[in-house]
Write a protein that holds these residues in place. Structure first.
Motif, short mmCIF file in Angstrom:
data_model
loop_
_atom_site.label_atom_id
_atom_site.label_comp_id
_atom_site.label_asym_id
_atom_site.label_seq_id
_atom_site.Cartn_x
_atom_site.Cartn_y
_atom_site.Cartn_z
N GLN A 95 2.58 62.48 51.51
CA GLN A 95 1.28 62.53 52.16
C GLN A 95 0.33 61.72 51.31
N GLY A 102 10.48 70.42 54.40
CA GLY A 102 9.83 70.36 55.70
C GLY A 102 10.84 70.72 56.78
N ALA A 152 2.13 55.04 59.08
CA ALA A 152 2.08 56.50 59.03
C ALA A 152 2.45 57.02 60.41
N LEU A 175 8.98 62.22 62.10
CA LEU A 175 8.12 61.43 61.24
C LEU A 175 8.80 60.12 60.86
N TYR A 196 10.73 68.00 62.39
CA TYR A 196 9.48 67.28 62.11
C TYR A 196 9.74 66.07 61.22
N VAL A 247 6.42 65.39 49.49
CA VAL A 247 6.75 66.52 50.37
C VAL A 247 8.15 66.95 49.97
N VAL A 266 9.53 61.76 51.95
CA VAL A 266 8.28 61.83 52.69
C VAL A 266 7.14 62.14 51.73
N CYS A 268 1.53 60.05 61.40
CA CYS A 268 0.41 60.91 61.79
C CYS A 268 -0.63 60.82 60.69
N LYS A 295 0.86 60.96 56.89
CA LYS A 295 2.26 61.35 56.69
C LYS A 295 3.10 60.09 56.77
N THR A 296 3.83 59.78 55.69
CA THR A 296 4.61 58.55 55.62
C THR A 296 5.79 58.74 54.68
N ARG A 297 6.43 57.64 54.30
CA ARG A 297 7.55 57.67 53.35
C ARG A 297 7.16 56.92 52.09
#
Length: 117
Positions: free
Chosen positions: A6, A92, A30, A100, A96, A89, A4, A32, A60-62
């Motif tokens: 950002q 986490g 994303a 995601l 969540y 990231v 993950v 979010c 927020k993605t991969r």
């Protein structure tokens, strides 16, 4: 360690930030995107000291979606050279992170390399 990331960009207006945020979520690039601002930015551009009011988008993605996210931001952004930075990231909450990842679309191939225009 997760895959993950950002992805951060800044825009000159709230409307442009919202447009980018909505496009990334609608396209499932994303899960979010948080928009905050206004923020004060000070930087040097073309040899001149500049100060401006901007809005920050944090998507927020991969990692596998990064190229597509960058392409979409460049497509929608008004800046000649937009800030596009990715941050790993490292930890986490499991719930969540599962949410995601479930909200993101599948890219074929996984490391979808979209060429910039």
């Amino acid at each position: 360690m997760t895959d993950v990331i950002q992805v951060v960009t800044t825009t000159s207006s709230r409307e442009e930030a919202d447009k980018i945020a909505q496009a990334l979520v609608i396209r499932k690039l994303a899960a979010c995107v948080q928009v905050s601002g206004p923020i004060a930015s000070t930087y040097r551009w073309q040899g001149q000291l500049e100060s401006s009011q901007e809005w920050m988008c944090v998507a927020k993605t991969r990692q596998s979606h990064y190229a597509a996210v960058e392409h979409a931001i460049r497509e929608l952004h008004s800046y000649e050279l937009p800030e596009i930075l990715a941050f790993a990231v490292t930890e986490g909450s499991p719930g969540y992170l599962e949410w995601l990842c479930a909200e993101l679309g599948n890219l074929n191939p996984p490391d979808d390399a979209i060429e910039a225009p």
